[in-house]
Scaffold this motif. Sequence first.
Motif, PDB file in Angstrom:
ATOM      1  N   UNK A 279       0.826  -1.200   0.000  1.00  0.00           N
ATOM      2  CA  UNK A 279       0.000   0.000   0.000  1.00  0.00           C
ATOM      3  C   UNK A 279       0.862   1.252   0.000  1.00  0.00           C
ATOM      4  N   UNK A 280       1.963   1.234   0.771  1.00  0.00           N
ATOM      5  CA  UNK A 280       2.881   2.377   0.788  1.00  0.00           C
ATOM      6  C   UNK A 280       3.546   2.572  -0.575  1.00  0.00           C
ATOM      7  N   UNK A 281       3.988   1.470  -1.181  1.00  0.00           N
ATOM      8  CA  UNK A 281       4.650   1.566  -2.495  1.00  0.00           C
ATOM      9  C   UNK A 281       3.692   2.125  -3.531  1.00  0.00           C
ATOM     10  N   UNK A 282       2.456   1.624  -3.531  1.00  0.00           N
ATOM     11  CA  UNK A 282       1.466   2.102  -4.501  1.00  0.00           C
ATOM     12  C   UNK A 282       1.100   3.553  -4.243  1.00  0.00           C
ATOM     13  N   UNK A 283       0.996   3.929  -2.968  1.00  0.00           N
ATOM     14  CA  UNK A 283       0.684   5.315  -2.653  1.00  0.00           C
ATOM     15  C   UNK A 283       1.772   6.254  -3.101  1.00  0.00           C
ATOM     16  N   UNK A 284       3.033   5.886  -2.844  1.00  0.00           N
ATOM     17  CA  UNK A 284       4.162   6.723  -3.278  1.00  0.00           C
ATOM     18  C   UNK A 284       4.186   6.848  -4.794  1.00  0.00           C
ATOM     19  N   UNK A 285       3.975   5.718  -5.502  1.00  0.00           N
ATOM     20  CA  UNK A 285       3.995   5.737  -6.964  1.00  0.00           C
ATOM     21  C   UNK A 285       2.905   6.643  -7.512  1.00  0.00           C
ATOM     22  N   UNK A 286       1.710   6.570  -6.936  1.00  0.00           N
ATOM     23  CA  UNK A 286       0.593   7.387  -7.427  1.00  0.00           C
ATOM     24  C   UNK A 286       0.877   8.878  -7.256  1.00  0.00           C
ATOM     25  N   UNK A 287       1.414   9.267  -6.083  1.00  0.00           N
ATOM     26  CA  UNK A 287       1.707  10.686  -5.848  1.00  0.00           C
ATOM     27  C   UNK A 287       2.812  11.189  -6.770  1.00  0.00           C
ATOM     28  N   UNK A 288       3.869  10.398  -6.916  1.00  0.00           N
ATOM     29  CA  UNK A 288       4.978  10.801  -7.790  1.00  0.00           C
ATOM     30  C   UNK A 288       4.505  10.960  -9.235  1.00  0.00           C
ATOM     31  N   UNK A 289       3.706  10.007  -9.692  1.00  0.00           N
ATOM     32  CA  UNK A 289       3.218  10.075 -11.066  1.00  0.00           C
ATOM     33  C   UNK A 289       2.262  11.257 -11.250  1.00  0.00           C
ATOM     34  N   UNK A 290       1.420  11.523 -10.237  1.00  0.00           N
ATOM     35  CA  UNK A 290       0.440  12.593 -10.342  1.00  0.00           C
ATOM     36  C   UNK A 290       1.103  13.958 -10.443  1.00  0.00           C
ATOM     37  N   UNK A 291       2.145  14.195  -9.633  1.00  0.00           N
ATOM     38  CA  UNK A 291       2.747  15.534  -9.563  1.00  0.00           C
ATOM     39  C   UNK A 291       3.953  15.713 -10.486  1.00  0.00           C
ATOM     40  N   UNK A 292       4.755  14.682 -10.673  1.00  0.00           N
ATOM     41  CA  UNK A 292       5.957  14.837 -11.491  1.00  0.00           C
ATOM     42  C   UNK A 292       5.796  14.253 -12.896  1.00  0.00           C
ATOM     43  N   UNK A 293       4.815  13.342 -13.051  1.00  0.00           N
ATOM     44  CA  UNK A 293       4.604  12.705 -14.351  1.00  0.00           C
ATOM     45  C   UNK A 293       4.344  13.661 -15.495  1.00  0.00           C
ATOM     46  N   UNK A 294       3.573  14.740 -15.301  1.00  0.00           N
ATOM     47  CA  UNK A 294       3.296  15.648 -16.421  1.00  0.00           C
ATOM     48  C   UNK A 294       4.539  16.329 -16.989  1.00  0.00           C
ATOM     49  N   UNK A 295       5.651  16.298 -16.278  1.00  0.00           N
ATOM     50  CA  UNK A 295       6.859  17.013 -16.717  1.00  0.00           C
ATOM     51  C   UNK A 295       7.966  16.066 -17.191  1.00  0.00           C
ATOM     52  N   UNK A 296       7.683  14.774 -17.202  1.00  0.00           N
ATOM     53  CA  UNK A 296       8.705  13.827 -17.638  1.00  0.00           C
ATOM     54  C   UNK A 296       8.284  12.397 -17.362  1.00  0.00           C
ATOM     55  N   UNK A 297       9.244  11.597 -16.965  1.00  0.00           N
ATOM     56  CA  UNK A 297       8.986  10.176 -16.727  1.00  0.00           C
ATOM     57  C   UNK A 297       9.351   9.816 -15.294  1.00  0.00           C
ATOM     58  N   UNK A 298       8.488   8.974 -14.718  1.00  0.00           N
ATOM     59  CA  UNK A 298       8.707   8.542 -13.339  1.00  0.00           C
ATOM     60  C   UNK A 298       8.987   7.041 -13.360  1.00  0.00           C
ATOM     61  N   UNK A 299      10.010   6.616 -12.605  1.00  0.00           N
ATOM     62  CA  UNK A 299      10.459   5.218 -12.631  1.00  0.00           C
ATOM     63  C   UNK A 299      10.452   4.642 -11.211  1.00  0.00           C
ATOM     64  N   UNK A 300      10.164   3.340 -11.149  1.00  0.00           N
ATOM     65  CA  UNK A 300      10.438   2.600  -9.914  1.00  0.00           C
ATOM     66  C   UNK A 300      11.705   1.794 -10.180  1.00  0.00           C
ATOM     67  N   UNK A 301      12.804   2.166  -9.491  1.00  0.00           N
ATOM     68  CA  UNK A 301      14.095   1.572  -9.806  1.00  0.00           C
ATOM     69  C   UNK A 301      14.550   0.580  -8.752  1.00  0.00           C
ATOM     70  N   UNK A 302      13.766   0.386  -7.705  1.00  0.00           N
ATOM     71  CA  UNK A 302      14.092  -0.582  -6.668  1.00  0.00           C
ATOM     72  C   UNK A 302      12.865  -0.855  -5.832  1.00  0.00           C
ATOM     73  N   UNK A 303      13.026  -1.639  -4.768  1.00  0.00           N
ATOM     74  CA  UNK A 303      11.883  -1.964  -3.918  1.00  0.00           C
ATOM     75  C   UNK A 303      11.201  -0.735  -3.367  1.00  0.00           C
ATOM     76  N   UNK A 304      11.978   0.212  -2.808  1.00  0.00           N
ATOM     77  CA  UNK A 304      11.401   1.431  -2.246  1.00  0.00           C
ATOM     78  C   UNK A 304      12.050   2.672  -2.846  1.00  0.00           C
ATOM     79  N   UNK A 305      12.676   2.511  -4.025  1.00  0.00           N
ATOM     80  CA  UNK A 305      13.358   3.630  -4.680  1.00  0.00           C
ATOM     81  C   UNK A 305      12.631   4.035  -5.949  1.00  0.00           C
ATOM     82  N   UNK A 306      12.568   5.346  -6.180  1.00  0.00           N
ATOM     83  CA  UNK A 306      11.927   5.891  -7.362  1.00  0.00           C
ATOM     84  C   UNK A 306      12.828   6.972  -7.946  1.00  0.00           C
TER      85      UNK A 306
END
Length: 470
Positions: free
Chosen positions: A364-391
């Motif tokens: 749930x934490x990983x999905x929540x972090x991914x959703x927020x990162x994609x929502x706010x930073x996604x419009x300006x580029x690309x968002x990656x999950x590069x490890x278990x808890x790294x983005x």
Amino acid sequence: MNQKRVTTWALPIVIVSFLTSTCVSLWSLHTMSLRNQEELSKILTAQIYDVIASELSDAITVSRTMASDVFVADTLKHEAEEGSAATLKNYLSGIQSNLNHEAAFIVSDASGKYYTVDGVTKVIDPQTNSYDRWYTAFLESGEEYDLDVDNDELAQGEWTVFVNCRMKDDQGSLLGVCGVGVRMALAKQKLEQLEKTYHVSICLIDEKRLVQIDLDENNIEKLYLEGLSLPSPGSQEYLYQRLGKDQIAVTKYIDSLDWYLVVESDGSQERGQFVNVIFLNVAVFLVLGGLLALAMHTIAKRTRTLADASLKDSSTGLLNRRAFEEEKERRSRKAPEADFVYMIADLNGLKTANDTMGHEAGDELIKGAADLLKLYFGPYGRVYRIGGDEFAAIMRISEAQLEEVQENFDMAMQTWEGTLNKELSISCGYASAKEYPSESFAGLSHIADERMYAAKEHYYLTSGKDRRRQ
């Protein structure tokens, strides 16, 4: 005016291009047709070869075995003794019935008697009976065995091939001739079917080009195929040759028979069909062209989908480590743009959530972090999950926009609340090309990493949480 002039010139160019491409295509089709005709003729010849060889090769083997049979030789030496004729009759009956041959025979050189399954059916007389001259001709040839095609008197005119084998005693003295007859009804039927289906003529000829087997019995041992090239004896090749404008022939040496298989065909029918193929191809081309375009579009779309799937993290929907490494490799070959920003983010408290509440809480934490990162930073580029808890995020964004996005992101993170978790904390580090214009992508990555670790250290100091348990 210019548009009309362009159209006026374009139309002849399109027409000439179409006619040129059509002519080239038709010439290529014609060349390919000739090549295919050659290959198909060879394949057909091989099929016919199998039919004939399967009918006669076994008969040759049986006849040569009979000629070397000591029992038969001894019986012929003593054929004047009582019971010899019955012995030979029974022997031939066994050959004919057990080995499924239509005829089996033995001719005694001493007496001229012609033995069959019915006993002595006649006494041959090559001097006065023209039908018996095969015997003298075979002996004079000096061959160990040969094949003779004739109308079998005993089978009421059936088309039969006789295999004649020379019989000798231990001292090499002639005892007679033996062999079997193969009634070629089945082979004849198959050859008739092949001739009718493929519009060819089939025959077997000897080294003198004299026809030995032909569906037209008037040609047997009467017609010579003059001007026909033959493969070398023992050769396994299928010799393809053109005899005229439309006439073609394929010849194949049959080692077991010492004859040549000849398959001739008339190419005029193929030429007539070629015209029909042209019109058919035009129609098929239009249909297939549309289907091909649709198929290519579908394949390309599916390929893009599969390619995208291979670069996506299945649990968050973000781009994965592979996509990040590809982008990193591409970026390393050029200087960052003036508005380039690299961000690295690390989720806080993932280990504690997994250990105390289970992996569903961690997910749930990983999905929540991914959703927020994609929502706010996604419009300006690309968002990656590069490890278990790294983005990570690679963006093109101005400083003013970045400052605004950071504030909105921090506010959303502070107000986030999940089903199993009551808070979400992400430590981020940023590095921009405007702030460090001389740095490469690798340099900006290093700076962002250091800032992220500093933010993470600040989080643990201010929150009072034990980092080692997080």
